[in-house]
Motif scaffolding. Structure first.
Motif, PDB file in Angstrom:
ATOM      1  N   PHE A   1      43.867  33.043  14.404  1.00 12.41           N
ATOM      2  CA  PHE A   1      43.165  31.767  14.283  1.00 12.41           C
ATOM      3  C   PHE A   1      43.656  30.780  15.332  1.00 12.41           C
ATOM      4  O   PHE A   1      42.845  30.119  16.011  1.00 12.41           O
ATOM      5  N   LEU A   2      44.958  30.661  15.489  1.00  9.14           N
ATOM      6  CA  LEU A   2      45.515  29.745  16.489  1.00  9.14           C
ATOM      7  C   LEU A   2      45.113  30.155  17.901  1.00  9.14           C
ATOM      8  O   LEU A   2      44.844  29.304  18.753  1.00  9.14           O
ATOM      9  N   PHE A   3      45.065  31.459  18.144  1.00  7.39           N
ATOM     10  CA  PHE A   3      44.654  31.950  19.462  1.00  7.39           C
ATOM     11  C   PHE A   3      43.220  31.538  19.770  1.00  7.39           C
ATOM     12  O   PHE A   3      42.924  31.059  20.870  1.00  7.39           O
ATOM     13  N   TYR A   4      42.320  31.709  18.789  1.00  7.07           N
ATOM     14  CA  TYR A   4      40.922  31.344  19.002  1.00  7.07           C
ATOM     15  C   TYR A   4      40.763  29.838  19.203  1.00  7.07           C
ATOM     16  O   TYR A   4      39.983  29.391  20.043  1.00  7.07           O
ATOM     17  N   VAL A   5      41.489  29.043  18.422  1.00  2.46           N
ATOM     18  CA  VAL A   5      41.411  27.587  18.574  1.00  2.46           C
ATOM     19  C   VAL A   5      41.876  27.180  19.964  1.00  2.46           C
ATOM     20  O   VAL A   5      41.230  26.365  20.642  1.00  2.46           O
ATOM     21  N   PHE A   6      42.998  27.742  20.386  1.00  2.00           N
ATOM     22  CA  PHE A   6      43.532  27.422  21.713  1.00  2.00           C
ATOM     23  C   PHE A   6      42.536  27.826  22.801  1.00  2.00           C
ATOM     24  O   PHE A   6      42.296  27.064  23.751  1.00  2.00           O
ATOM     25  N   THR A   7      41.939  29.012  22.672  1.00  2.00           N
ATOM     26  CA  THR A   7      40.983  29.496  23.676  1.00  2.00           C
ATOM     27  C   THR A   7      39.738  28.615  23.728  1.00  2.00           C
ATOM     28  O   THR A   7      39.251  28.278  24.813  1.00  2.00           O
ATOM     29  N   ILE A   8      39.228  28.226  22.563  1.00  2.00           N
ATOM     30  CA  ILE A   8      38.025  27.389  22.523  1.00  2.00           C
ATOM     31  C   ILE A   8      38.285  26.034  23.174  1.00  2.00           C
ATOM     32  O   ILE A   8      37.459  25.526  23.944  1.00  2.00           O
ATOM     33  N   ILE A   9      39.440  25.448  22.897  1.00  2.00           N
ATOM     34  CA  ILE A   9      39.783  24.158  23.498  1.00  2.00           C
ATOM     35  C   ILE A   9      39.926  24.289  25.007  1.00  2.00           C
ATOM     36  O   ILE A   9      39.399  23.474  25.776  1.00  2.00           O
ATOM     37  N   LEU A  10      40.617  25.336  25.446  1.00  2.00           N
ATOM     38  CA  LEU A  10      40.866  25.532  26.872  1.00  2.00           C
ATOM     39  C   LEU A  10      39.563  25.771  27.630  1.00  2.00           C
ATOM     40  O   LEU A  10      39.294  25.141  28.666  1.00  2.00           O
ATOM     41  N   VAL A  11      38.725  26.664  27.113  1.00  2.00           N
ATOM     42  CA  VAL A  11      37.462  26.985  27.775  1.00  2.00           C
ATOM     43  C   VAL A  11      36.485  25.808  27.675  1.00  2.00           C
ATOM     44  O   VAL A  11      35.730  25.528  28.620  1.00  2.00           O
ATOM     45  N   GLY A  12      36.513  25.099  26.551  1.00  2.00           N
ATOM     46  CA  GLY A  12      35.640  23.946  26.391  1.00  2.00           C
ATOM     47  C   GLY A  12      35.960  22.856  27.397  1.00  2.00           C
ATOM     48  O   GLY A  12      35.048  22.259  28.004  1.00  2.00           O
ATOM     49  N   GLN A  13      37.244  22.581  27.590  1.00  2.00           N
ATOM     50  CA  GLN A  13      37.642  21.568  28.569  1.00  2.00           C
ATOM     51  C   GLN A  13      37.282  22.012  29.983  1.00  2.00           C
ATOM     52  O   GLN A  13      36.835  21.209  30.801  1.00  2.00           O
ATOM     53  N   TRP A  14      37.423  23.305  30.259  1.00  2.00           N
ATOM     54  CA  TRP A  14      37.073  23.861  31.565  1.00  2.00           C
ATOM     55  C   TRP A  14      35.571  23.735  31.820  1.00  2.00           C
ATOM     56  O   TRP A  14      35.133  23.330  32.902  1.00  2.00           O
ATOM     57  N   SER A  15      34.756  24.028  30.804  1.00  2.00           N
ATOM     58  CA  SER A  15      33.305  23.998  30.981  1.00  2.00           C
ATOM     59  C   SER A  15      32.774  22.596  31.238  1.00  2.00           C
ATOM     60  O   SER A  15      31.664  22.430  31.754  1.00  2.00           O
ATOM     61  N   ALA A  16      33.555  21.567  30.882  1.00  2.00           N
ATOM     62  CA  ALA A  16      33.128  20.182  31.102  1.00  2.00           C
ATOM     63  C   ALA A  16      33.756  19.577  32.352  1.00  2.00           C
ATOM     64  O   ALA A  16      33.514  18.404  32.656  1.00  2.00           O
ATOM     65  N   GLY A  17      34.532  20.368  33.083  1.00  2.00           N
ATOM     66  CA  GLY A  17      35.227  19.852  34.258  1.00  2.00           C
ATOM     67  C   GLY A  17      34.306  19.608  35.440  1.00  2.00           C
ATOM     68  O   GLY A  17      33.165  20.077  35.476  1.00  2.00           O
ATOM     69  N   GLN A  18      34.826  18.883  36.424  1.00  2.00           N
ATOM     70  CA  GLN A  18      34.066  18.622  37.645  1.00  2.00           C
ATOM     71  C   GLN A  18      34.011  19.866  38.522  1.00  2.00           C
ATOM     72  O   GLN A  18      34.900  20.716  38.474  1.00  2.00           O
ATOM     73  N   PHE A  19      32.952  19.954  39.330  1.00  2.00           N
ATOM     74  CA  PHE A  19      32.893  21.022  40.320  1.00  2.00           C
ATOM     75  C   PHE A  19      33.817  20.660  41.480  1.00  2.00           C
ATOM     76  O   PHE A  19      33.776  19.537  41.994  1.00  2.00           O
ATOM     77  N   VAL A  20      34.640  21.602  41.894  1.00  2.00           N
ATOM     78  CA  VAL A  20      35.617  21.335  42.944  1.00  2.00           C
ATOM     79  C   VAL A  20      34.939  21.331  44.315  1.00  2.00           C
ATOM     80  O   VAL A  20      33.856  21.911  44.474  1.00  2.00           O
ATOM     81  N   PRO A  21      35.566  20.712  45.320  1.00  2.00           N
ATOM     82  CA  PRO A  21      34.979  20.704  46.676  1.00  2.00           C
ATOM     83  C   PRO A  21      34.838  22.104  47.264  1.00  2.00           C
ATOM     84  O   PRO A  21      33.890  22.384  47.995  1.00  2.00           O
ATOM     85  N   GLY A  22      35.800  22.993  46.976  1.00  2.00           N
ATOM     86  CA  GLY A  22      35.673  24.385  47.410  1.00  2.00           C
ATOM     87  C   GLY A  22      35.826  24.624  48.900  1.00  2.00           C
ATOM     88  O   GLY A  22      35.181  25.516  49.460  1.00  2.00           O
ATOM     89  N   ALA A  23      36.693  23.848  49.567  1.00  2.00           N
ATOM     90  CA  ALA A  23      36.868  24.030  51.011  1.00  2.00           C
ATOM     91  C   ALA A  23      37.431  25.409  51.335  1.00  2.00           C
ATOM     92  O   ALA A  23      36.955  26.099  52.248  1.00  2.00           O
ATOM     93  N   ASN A  24      38.446  25.828  50.587  1.00  2.00           N
ATOM     94  CA  ASN A  24      39.031  27.147  50.817  1.00  2.00           C
ATOM     95  C   ASN A  24      38.209  28.221  50.117  1.00  2.00           C
ATOM     96  O   ASN A  24      37.906  29.269  50.694  1.00  2.00           O
ATOM     97  N   ASP A  25      37.850  27.961  48.864  1.00  2.00           N
ATOM     98  CA  ASP A  25      37.099  28.908  48.046  1.00  2.00           C
ATOM     99  C   ASP A  25      35.723  28.330  47.722  1.00  2.00           C
ATOM    100  O   ASP A  25      35.554  27.666  46.719  1.00  2.00           O
TER     101      ASP A  25
END
Length: 275
Positions: free
Chosen positions: A70-94
Protein backbone atom coordinates in the motif's frame (compact mmCIF):
# COMPACT_ATOMS: atom_id res chain seq x y z
CA UNK A 1 12.69 16.90 -31.38
CA UNK A 2 10.91 15.82 -28.21
CA UNK A 3 11.25 16.76 -24.53
CA UNK A 4 10.13 15.31 -21.21
CA UNK A 5 8.30 16.82 -18.25
CA UNK A 6 10.41 17.50 -15.19
CA UNK A 7 9.58 16.33 -11.66
CA UNK A 8 10.92 15.05 -8.35
CA UNK A 9 11.69 11.73 -10.00
CA UNK A 10 14.43 13.39 -12.05
CA UNK A 11 16.35 14.65 -9.03
CA UNK A 12 20.03 14.70 -10.00
CA UNK A 13 21.23 12.38 -7.22
CA UNK A 14 18.42 9.87 -7.83
CA UNK A 15 19.22 9.69 -11.54
CA UNK A 16 22.94 9.35 -10.83
CA UNK A 17 22.36 6.44 -8.46
CA UNK A 18 19.79 4.84 -10.77
CA UNK A 19 21.97 4.86 -13.88
CA UNK A 20 25.06 3.59 -12.08
CA UNK A 21 23.19 0.82 -10.22
CA UNK A 22 20.54 -0.42 -12.64
CA UNK A 23 22.47 0.27 -15.84
CA UNK A 24 24.81 -2.62 -15.15
CA UNK A 25 22.23 -4.95 -13.62
CA UNK A 26 21.50 -8.20 -15.49
CA UNK A 27 18.50 -8.67 -17.79
CA UNK A 28 15.07 -7.75 -16.43
CA UNK A 29 16.60 -6.28 -13.24
CA UNK A 30 17.59 -3.17 -15.18
CA UNK A 31 14.06 -2.48 -16.50
CA UNK A 32 12.50 0.81 -15.30
CA UNK A 33 9.33 -1.04 -14.27
CA UNK A 34 11.17 -3.81 -12.40
CA UNK A 35 10.05 -2.71 -8.91
CA UNK A 36 6.42 -2.37 -10.01
CA UNK A 37 6.57 -5.81 -11.66
CA UNK A 38 8.12 -7.30 -8.52
CA UNK A 39 5.30 -5.93 -6.35
CA UNK A 40 2.62 -7.21 -8.75
CA UNK A 41 4.19 -10.68 -8.91
CA UNK A 42 4.46 -10.75 -5.11
CA UNK A 43 0.78 -9.91 -4.79
CA UNK A 44 -0.13 -12.74 -7.16
CA UNK A 45 2.08 -15.13 -5.18
CA UNK A 46 0.43 -14.18 -1.88
CA UNK A 47 -3.02 -14.56 -3.43
CA UNK A 48 -2.09 -18.00 -4.74
CA UNK A 49 -0.82 -19.02 -1.30
CA UNK A 50 -4.12 -17.98 0.26
CA UNK A 51 -6.12 -19.93 -2.32
CA UNK A 52 -4.01 -23.02 -1.70
CA UNK A 53 -4.25 -22.61 2.06
CA UNK A 54 -0.52 -22.16 2.48
CA UNK A 55 0.24 -20.35 5.75
CA UNK A 56 2.95 -17.70 5.81
CA UNK A 57 5.56 -17.73 8.54
CA UNK A 58 5.05 -15.73 11.72
CA UNK A 59 8.03 -13.56 10.79
CA UNK A 60 6.31 -12.33 7.64
CA UNK A 61 2.66 -11.59 8.32
CA UNK A 62 0.34 -10.89 5.37
CA UNK A 63 -0.82 -7.66 7.00
CA UNK A 64 2.74 -6.31 7.09
CA UNK A 65 3.32 -7.22 3.45
CA UNK A 66 0.06 -5.61 2.34
CA UNK A 67 0.95 -2.45 4.25
CA UNK A 68 4.28 -2.28 2.43
CA UNK A 69 2.48 -2.74 -0.90
CA UNK A 70 0.00 0.00 0.00
CA UNK A 71 2.76 2.46 0.91
CA UNK A 72 4.61 1.60 -2.30
CA UNK A 73 1.54 2.35 -4.43
CA UNK A 74 0.85 5.62 -2.59
CA UNK A 75 4.45 6.72 -3.04
CA UNK A 76 4.40 5.77 -6.75
CA UNK A 77 1.11 7.58 -7.40
CA UNK A 78 2.37 10.76 -5.74
CA UNK A 79 5.70 10.63 -7.56
CA UNK A 80 4.20 9.94 -11.00
CA UNK A 81 1.37 12.42 -10.41
CA UNK A 82 3.80 15.23 -9.61
CA UNK A 83 5.89 14.27 -12.65
CA UNK A 84 2.86 14.29 -14.97
CA UNK A 85 2.06 17.88 -13.93
CA UNK A 86 5.62 19.14 -14.35
CA UNK A 87 6.86 21.64 -16.91
CA UNK A 88 8.33 20.52 -20.21
CA UNK A 89 12.10 20.94 -20.06
CA UNK A 90 14.06 22.96 -22.67
CA UNK A 91 15.78 19.76 -23.85
CA UNK A 92 19.00 21.30 -25.18
CA UNK A 93 21.01 18.14 -24.55
CA UNK A 94 18.11 15.67 -24.72
CA UNK A 95 17.68 15.94 -27.59
CA UNK A 96 18.32 19.17 -29.47
CA UNK A 97 21.96 18.07 -29.57
CA UNK A 98 20.99 14.98 -31.58
CA UNK A 99 18.85 17.06 -33.95
CA UNK A 100 21.73 19.49 -34.54
CA UNK A 101 24.06 16.57 -35.29
CA UNK A 102 21.56 15.06 -37.76
CA UNK A 103 21.16 18.38 -39.60
CA UNK A 104 24.93 18.78 -39.88
CA UNK A 105 25.32 15.22 -41.18
CA UNK A 106 22.68 15.91 -43.82
CA UNK A 107 24.58 19.02 -44.90
CA UNK A 108 27.87 17.13 -45.16
CA UNK A 109 26.21 14.25 -47.02
CA UNK A 110 25.04 16.57 -49.78
CA UNK A 111 28.61 17.77 -50.39
CA UNK A 112 29.85 14.27 -51.30
CA UNK A 113 28.84 12.03 -54.20
CA UNK A 114 26.88 8.90 -53.19
CA UNK A 115 25.85 6.71 -56.10
CA UNK A 116 24.48 3.63 -54.37
CA UNK A 117 23.54 4.76 -50.87
CA UNK A 118 20.52 6.77 -49.80
CA UNK A 119 20.41 8.58 -46.47
CA UNK A 120 17.11 9.27 -44.71
CA UNK A 121 17.12 11.96 -42.01
CA UNK A 122 14.35 11.14 -39.56
CA UNK A 123 13.42 13.50 -36.72
CA UNK A 124 10.70 11.57 -34.92
CA UNK A 125 8.51 12.82 -32.07
CA UNK A 126 7.07 11.23 -28.92
CA UNK A 127 10.30 9.41 -28.00
CA UNK A 128 9.74 10.35 -24.37
CA UNK A 129 6.25 8.81 -24.53
CA UNK A 130 7.64 5.40 -25.43
CA UNK A 131 9.30 5.79 -28.83
CA UNK A 132 5.88 6.31 -30.40
CA UNK A 133 7.05 8.37 -33.37
CA UNK A 134 9.85 6.07 -34.46
CA UNK A 135 7.67 2.98 -33.98
CA UNK A 136 4.91 4.39 -36.21
CA UNK A 137 7.47 5.26 -38.89
CA UNK A 138 9.02 1.78 -38.75
CA UNK A 139 5.61 0.13 -39.04
CA UNK A 140 4.59 2.42 -41.90
CA UNK A 141 7.78 1.63 -43.83
CA UNK A 142 8.01 -2.06 -42.93
CA UNK A 143 7.74 -3.23 -46.55
CA UNK A 144 10.57 -1.11 -47.90
CA UNK A 145 12.74 -1.82 -44.84
CA UNK A 146 12.37 -5.53 -45.55
CA UNK A 147 13.28 -5.06 -49.21
CA UNK A 148 16.13 -2.53 -48.98
CA UNK A 149 19.18 -3.38 -46.85
CA UNK A 150 19.18 -0.74 -44.11
CA UNK A 151 21.39 0.36 -41.23
CA UNK A 152 20.29 3.04 -38.76
CA UNK A 153 22.38 5.59 -36.85
CA UNK A 154 20.57 6.93 -33.79
CA UNK A 155 21.79 10.19 -32.18
CA UNK A 156 20.67 10.90 -28.62
CA UNK A 157 22.01 13.33 -25.98
CA UNK A 158 25.44 14.25 -27.34
CA UNK A 159 26.34 17.30 -25.24
CA UNK A 160 28.37 15.60 -22.49
CA UNK A 161 32.10 15.07 -22.14
CA UNK A 162 32.37 11.34 -22.89
CA UNK A 163 31.03 9.94 -26.17
CA UNK A 164 29.71 6.36 -26.08
CA UNK A 165 27.79 3.88 -28.20
CA UNK A 166 25.15 1.55 -26.81
CA UNK A 167 25.77 -2.18 -26.63
CA UNK A 168 22.11 -3.04 -26.09
CA UNK A 169 18.59 -1.67 -25.60
CA UNK A 170 16.49 -2.51 -22.55
CA UNK A 171 12.73 -2.60 -23.15
CA UNK A 172 10.32 -1.58 -20.40
CA UNK A 173 9.61 -5.25 -19.68
CA UNK A 174 13.31 -6.01 -19.20
CA UNK A 175 13.90 -7.73 -22.56
CA UNK A 176 17.41 -7.06 -23.87
CA UNK A 177 18.14 -6.44 -27.57
CA UNK A 178 21.84 -6.39 -28.43
CA UNK A 179 23.43 -4.20 -31.06
CA UNK A 180 25.28 -6.21 -33.76
CA UNK A 181 28.84 -7.05 -32.76
CA UNK A 182 30.07 -6.12 -36.26
CA UNK A 183 28.80 -2.57 -35.79
CA UNK A 184 30.17 -2.33 -32.25
CA UNK A 185 33.57 -3.33 -33.66
CA UNK A 186 33.19 -0.59 -36.26
CA UNK A 187 32.61 1.97 -33.49
CA UNK A 188 35.72 0.71 -31.70
CA UNK A 189 37.76 1.08 -34.88
CA UNK A 190 36.54 4.62 -35.55
CA UNK A 191 37.16 5.63 -31.93
CA UNK A 192 40.69 4.29 -32.20
CA UNK A 193 41.26 6.11 -35.48
CA UNK A 194 40.08 9.38 -33.88
CA UNK A 195 42.11 8.70 -30.68
CA UNK A 196 38.95 8.73 -28.52
CA UNK A 197 40.17 6.42 -25.77
CA UNK A 198 37.12 6.98 -23.53
CA UNK A 199 34.59 6.07 -26.23
CA UNK A 200 33.28 2.69 -25.10
CA UNK A 201 30.10 0.56 -25.33
CA UNK A 202 27.63 1.77 -22.73
CA UNK A 203 24.79 -0.03 -20.90
CA UNK A 204 21.70 1.99 -19.94
CA UNK A 205 18.67 0.93 -17.86
CA UNK A 206 16.13 2.09 -20.41
CA UNK A 207 15.58 2.42 -24.15
CA UNK A 208 16.16 4.82 -27.01
CA UNK A 209 14.54 5.10 -30.43
CA UNK A 210 16.99 2.46 -31.62
CA UNK A 211 14.87 -0.22 -29.95
CA UNK A 212 12.08 0.24 -32.52
CA UNK A 213 14.48 -0.86 -35.25
CA UNK A 214 16.28 -3.63 -33.36
CA UNK A 215 13.02 -5.44 -32.52
CA UNK A 216 12.26 -5.46 -36.27
CA UNK A 217 15.63 -6.93 -37.17
CA UNK A 218 17.13 -3.69 -38.52
CA UNK A 219 20.79 -3.38 -37.45
CA UNK A 220 22.30 -0.09 -36.37
CA UNK A 221 24.25 2.06 -33.93
CA UNK A 222 23.15 4.45 -31.19
CA UNK A 223 25.49 7.23 -30.06
CA UNK A 224 25.05 8.87 -26.66
CA UNK A 225 27.24 10.80 -24.23
CA UNK A 226 27.64 11.16 -20.48
CA UNK A 227 29.89 12.44 -17.76
CA UNK A 228 31.92 10.03 -15.61
CA UNK A 229 29.95 7.18 -14.08
CA UNK A 230 27.37 7.17 -16.90
CA UNK A 231 25.85 10.32 -15.39
CA UNK A 232 23.99 12.82 -17.61
CA UNK A 233 23.75 16.20 -15.85
CA UNK A 234 20.54 18.25 -16.17
CA UNK A 235 18.70 15.16 -17.41
CA UNK A 236 14.99 16.03 -17.66
CA UNK A 237 15.54 19.17 -15.61
CA UNK A 238 14.75 22.80 -16.41
CA UNK A 239 18.51 23.44 -16.40
CA UNK A 240 18.90 21.45 -19.67
CA UNK A 241 19.65 24.62 -21.63
CA UNK A 242 22.17 25.54 -24.30
CA UNK A 243 24.48 27.26 -21.82
CA UNK A 244 24.96 23.94 -20.01
CA UNK A 245 26.10 22.09 -23.15
CA UNK A 246 29.63 21.11 -24.07
CA UNK A 247 29.59 22.22 -27.73
CA UNK A 248 33.05 20.77 -28.35
CA UNK A 249 31.60 17.36 -27.42
CA UNK A 250 28.70 17.81 -29.85
CA UNK A 251 31.15 18.69 -32.63
CA UNK A 252 33.26 15.64 -31.77
CA UNK A 253 30.17 13.40 -31.77
CA UNK A 254 29.21 14.79 -35.18
CA UNK A 255 32.68 14.04 -36.56
CA UNK A 256 32.44 10.53 -35.10
CA UNK A 257 28.99 9.99 -36.63
CA UNK A 258 30.25 11.24 -39.99
CA UNK A 259 33.13 8.76 -39.91
CA UNK A 260 30.65 5.99 -39.07
CA UNK A 261 28.50 6.91 -42.07
CA UNK A 262 31.48 6.87 -44.42
CA UNK A 263 32.70 3.55 -43.02
CA UNK A 264 29.24 1.99 -43.37
CA UNK A 265 29.13 3.06 -46.99
CA UNK A 266 32.77 2.27 -47.80
CA UNK A 267 32.77 -1.18 -46.23
CA UNK A 268 29.49 -2.07 -47.89
CA UNK A 269 27.84 -2.74 -44.53
CA UNK A 270 24.72 -0.93 -45.67
CA UNK A 271 24.27 -3.65 -48.25
CA UNK A 272 24.45 -6.57 -45.81
CA UNK A 273 21.33 -8.58 -45.10
CA UNK A 274 19.60 -8.00 -41.76
CA UNK A 275 20.31 -11.54 -40.68
Amino acid sequence: YDTQRTGWIWNTNRIKNFTSTFGRAPGPLKAPLFLVTLVLVSQVAIGAMNLLGIQSSEAVRPGIILSVFFLFYVFTIILVGQWSAGQFVPGANDNASGVACAVELATRWQSVSHEETEIVILLSGCEESGSVGISMWARGHAKELSEIPTVFLNLDTLGCRYLHFLKHECAMNGAIFNYPSQLLDLCHDVAKEMSLKFTQPQPIPTQTDGLAFLVRGIPGITLISSESGSFVPNYHLMSDRSESLDFASINRATDFAWMILLELEGKGLVGHSKS
